[in-house]
Design an enzyme around this catalytic site. Sequence first.
Site, PDB file in Angstrom:
ATOM      1  CB  CYS A 239      -3.344  -0.930   8.957  1.00 49.37           C
ATOM      2  SG  CYS A 239      -1.618  -1.309   9.177  1.00 49.37           S
TER       3      CYS A 239
ATOM      4  N   GLY B 139      -4.292  -1.763  -9.066  1.00 55.28           N
ATOM      5  CA  GLY B 139      -4.652  -3.016  -8.420  1.00 55.28           C
ATOM      6  C   GLY B 139      -5.421  -3.982  -9.302  1.00 55.28           C
TER       7      GLY B 139
ATOM      8  CD  GLU C 139      -0.639  -4.966   8.151  1.00 55.19           C
ATOM      9  OE1 GLU C 139      -1.767  -4.540   8.500  1.00 55.19           O
ATOM     10  OE2 GLU C 139       0.291  -4.241   7.796  1.00 55.19           O
ATOM     11  CG  LEU C 140      -6.211  -7.880   5.441  1.00 50.23           C
ATOM     12  CD1 LEU C 140      -7.363  -8.870   5.398  1.00 50.23           C
ATOM     13  CD2 LEU C 140      -5.817  -7.457   4.032  1.00 50.23           C
TER      14      LEU C 140
ATOM     15  CB  SER D 280      -8.722  -2.083   2.033  1.00 51.18           C
ATOM     16  OG  SER D 280      -8.848  -2.639   0.743  1.00 51.18           O
TER      17      SER D 280
ATOM     18  N   PRO E 139       0.818  -1.218   0.000  1.00 46.07           N
ATOM     19  CG  PRO E 139       0.243  -0.772   2.238  1.00 46.07           C
ATOM     20  CD  PRO E 139       1.104  -1.668   1.383  1.00 46.07           C
ATOM     21  CD1 TRP E 140      -2.546   3.893  -0.875  1.00 42.99           C
ATOM     22  CD2 TRP E 140      -2.050   5.305   0.788  1.00 42.99           C
ATOM     23  NE1 TRP E 140      -3.689   4.088  -0.134  1.00 42.99           N
ATOM     24  CE2 TRP E 140      -3.412   4.954   0.891  1.00 42.99           C
ATOM     25  CE3 TRP E 140      -1.510   6.198   1.727  1.00 42.99           C
ATOM     26  CZ2 TRP E 140      -4.255   5.446   1.892  1.00 42.99           C
ATOM     27  CZ3 TRP E 140      -2.341   6.690   2.726  1.00 42.99           C
ATOM     28  CH2 TRP E 140      -3.694   6.312   2.794  1.00 42.99           C
ATOM     29  CG  ASN E 141      -0.127   2.811   5.093  1.00 42.22           C
ATOM     30  OD1 ASN E 141       0.416   1.993   4.348  1.00 42.22           O
ATOM     31  ND2 ASN E 141      -0.704   2.464   6.224  1.00 42.22           N
TER      32      ASN E 141
ATOM     33  CE  LYS F 182      -0.355  -3.102  -7.621  1.00 40.99           C
ATOM     34  NZ  LYS F 182      -0.786  -1.718  -7.303  1.00 40.99           N
TER      35      LYS F 182
ATOM     36  CD  GLU G 104      -8.400   0.672   8.246  1.00 40.63           C
ATOM     37  OE1 GLU G 104      -8.777   0.075   7.222  1.00 40.63           O
ATOM     38  OE2 GLU G 104      -7.308   0.457   8.783  1.00 40.63           O
TER      39      GLU G 104
ATOM     40  CD  GLN H  40      -7.758   6.544   1.513  1.00 41.30           C
ATOM     41  OE1 GLN H  40      -8.091   6.595   2.684  1.00 41.30           O
ATOM     42  NE2 GLN H  40      -8.023   5.489   0.767  1.00 41.30           N
ATOM     43  CG  PHE H  41      -9.302  15.529   0.916  1.00 38.86           C
ATOM     44  CD1 PHE H  41      -8.679  16.265   1.914  1.00 38.86           C
ATOM     45  CD2 PHE H  41     -10.254  16.156   0.120  1.00 38.86           C
ATOM     46  CE1 PHE H  41      -9.009  17.602   2.126  1.00 38.86           C
ATOM     47  CE2 PHE H  41     -10.586  17.480   0.318  1.00 38.86           C
ATOM     48  CZ  PHE H  41      -9.972  18.208   1.325  1.00 38.86           C
TER      49      PHE H  41
HETATM   50  P1  ADP Z   1      -6.371   1.432  -0.206  1.00 33.74           P
HETATM   51  O1  ADP Z   1      -7.848   1.456  -0.245  1.00 33.74           O
HETATM   52  O2  ADP Z   1      -5.813   1.795   1.114  1.00 33.74           O
HETATM   53  O3  ADP Z   1      -5.676   2.108  -1.356  1.00 33.74           O
HETATM   54  P2  ADP Z   1      -6.132  -1.155  -1.370  1.00 33.74           P
HETATM   55  O4  ADP Z   1      -6.364  -2.408  -0.634  1.00 33.74           O
HETATM   56  O5  ADP Z   1      -7.100  -0.783  -2.431  1.00 33.74           O
HETATM   57  O6  ADP Z   1      -5.969  -0.081  -0.249  1.00 33.74           O
HETATM   58  O7  ADP Z   1      -4.704  -1.147  -2.047  1.00 33.74           O
HETATM   59  C1  ADP Z   1      -3.561  -1.780  -1.510  1.00 33.74           C
HETATM   60  C2  ADP Z   1      -2.782  -2.394  -2.652  1.00 33.74           C
HETATM   61  O8  ADP Z   1      -3.625  -3.360  -3.287  1.00 33.74           O
HETATM   62  C3  ADP Z   1      -2.376  -1.429  -3.756  1.00 33.74           C
HETATM   63  O9  ADP Z   1      -1.102  -1.795  -4.251  1.00 33.74           O
HETATM   64  C4  ADP Z   1      -3.434  -1.645  -4.806  1.00 33.74           C
HETATM   65  O10 ADP Z   1      -3.022  -1.310  -6.108  1.00 33.74           O
HETATM   66  C5  ADP Z   1      -3.675  -3.131  -4.681  1.00 33.74           C
HETATM   67  N1  ADP Z   1      -4.972  -3.585  -5.200  1.00 33.74           N
HETATM   68  C6  ADP Z   1      -6.131  -2.903  -5.288  1.00 33.74           C
HETATM   69  N2  ADP Z   1      -7.092  -3.647  -5.872  1.00 33.74           N
HETATM   70  C7  ADP Z   1      -6.536  -4.855  -6.161  1.00 33.74           C
HETATM   71  C8  ADP Z   1      -7.009  -6.057  -6.768  1.00 33.74           C
HETATM   72  N3  ADP Z   1      -8.252  -6.169  -7.220  1.00 33.74           N
HETATM   73  N4  ADP Z   1      -6.153  -7.088  -6.889  1.00 33.74           N
HETATM   74  C9  ADP Z   1      -4.882  -7.002  -6.428  1.00 33.74           C
HETATM   75  N5  ADP Z   1      -4.376  -5.892  -5.866  1.00 33.74           N
HETATM   76  C10 ADP Z   1      -5.171  -4.823  -5.725  1.00 33.74           C
END
Ligand code: ADP
Length: 538
Positions: free
Chosen positions: A339, A262, A305-306, A283, A204-206, A229, A436, A386-387
Amino acid sequence: MAARRLSGLIPRSLYLRSLSSSVGSRGQRSSLRSEVQRFSSAAALEELITPPVKVNYTQLLIDGKFVDSASGKTFPTLDPRTGEVIANVAEGDAEDINRAVSAARKAFDEGPWPKMTAYERSCIMLRFADLVEKHNDDIAALETWNNGKPYEQAAQVEVPGFARLFRYYAGWADKILGLTVPADGPYHVQTLHEPIGVAGQIIPWNFPLLMFAWKVGPALACGNTIVLKTAEQTPLTALYAAKLFLEAGLPPGVLNIVSGYGPTAGAALASHMDVDKIAFTGSTETGKIVQELAAKSNLKPVTLELGGKSPFIVCKDADVDKAVELAHFALFFNQGQCCCAGSRTFVHESVHDEFLEKARARAQKRSVGDPFQKGIEQGPQIDSEQFEKILRYIKSGVESNATLECGGDRLGSKGYYIQPTIFSNVKDDMLIAQDEIFGPVQTILKFKEVGDVIKRANATRYGLAAGVFTQNIDTANTLSRGLRAGTVWVNCFDVFDAAIPFGGYKMSGVGREKGIYSLNNYLQVKAVVTKLKNPAWL
Ligand code: ADP
């Protein structure tokens, strides 16, 4: 746009004290605050500091080379201070995942990495950590620019923590041991702990750097090859780190990095038949998708890790000033984008009113502004999505009749800044106490009995972490055993040592990362059973 140069840093020791769970003296805190008060106004957000770094790597890393995506497509990566484009980055999709997986497969099946001595692997990881330390400030600046987190935090805590994690796992590389098993009969039985193969990792990005380290560190130590990725919002620092890995001597194909979205790149990785394991942080909703894709393809094992909705429990014997500071840190750290954020602050009724007043005063003093500015505690949220989501939750809190104590709106007119916000009179079933929010919104709830607060704290679908603030050892023990969470921090919060395992109960995840526990995610156990020809004792 007016631009200013990055000014000097506050001393590391002072900054760490302001960040750490142990609270500095009043004098230290107030001098830090007076220094930054002037940057907390909306006007200060209009004047931007020029990031002291250039973006040099925007392509995908496949088989040891930086390359364009197969489609030639790019996507913009943005500055959360303004929403403006920092750089256009190669956009990987299913075809690029195929290329990256082939390279990782070849490097695993034929390449030197799993065949190298563990000591040689360890040396490359240590050389990488040295290079990270050498480039500390550039990496930190890139992280701040792309993510919006305070530069001081990135430079003094996160990048050093990133290097530290690789040193920790470099130390494990030559200490992975099998067992000799005493079986019935004339057999010599041993277990070999072998690398699992090609690891797919989605982050993720955080905390772009720390998430990279938590995943890549143990996978490399165990001799695996990797396709990583990154999050679409924050592709830049992983590419910079990849360059340093090549410089450290990592063979081609061992670490491949695909930037992209994603549902395209991420889903292709999770469902790839040649990927032997998938590790995901993000997430809960996306975690379910990833698990399903893994199950429907080749049943690759999954670690997840969610999300979380972690309680922070302030007991009746608490020193209120310290409790306020720690609860503030537990929620507002990293713009509330953790998280494990302590996002439900349960306060004993005997100290509730004093706590609330002081928590409000603390939040109102929080220094929010350009994250490159000295002394800033809070930068912008990551992006417009997010904002907007955080503002919707704030609206929902107001509509459900929680009391808005402070904040509640955006800060400034551009970028994604949100005022530090507190709700009191929060009921357990309100959306703001269940979902969350992932932003700077503290919800304060009152409790009477320890037994009752355990039940209420556990009444959530999540179970990632919890905080307990008390001076009573029995209360600490009762709470830490009663709370259903992967981590319980007692009189501290967000202590992320490389050796401490992290992960969730319930819908907060599957498996553990960091420490010795993470090694199992990247190893297969092979039992070798050899018949003894003439055992002496038969
Ligand atoms: P957030 O809502 O915090 O951005 P996500 O769970 O959507 O969290 O994203 C976390 C990671 O999962 C990112 O790298 C995102 O690109 C990836 N991601 C999002 N959707 C999918 C998907 N359908 N399959 C696999 N990876 C995904």
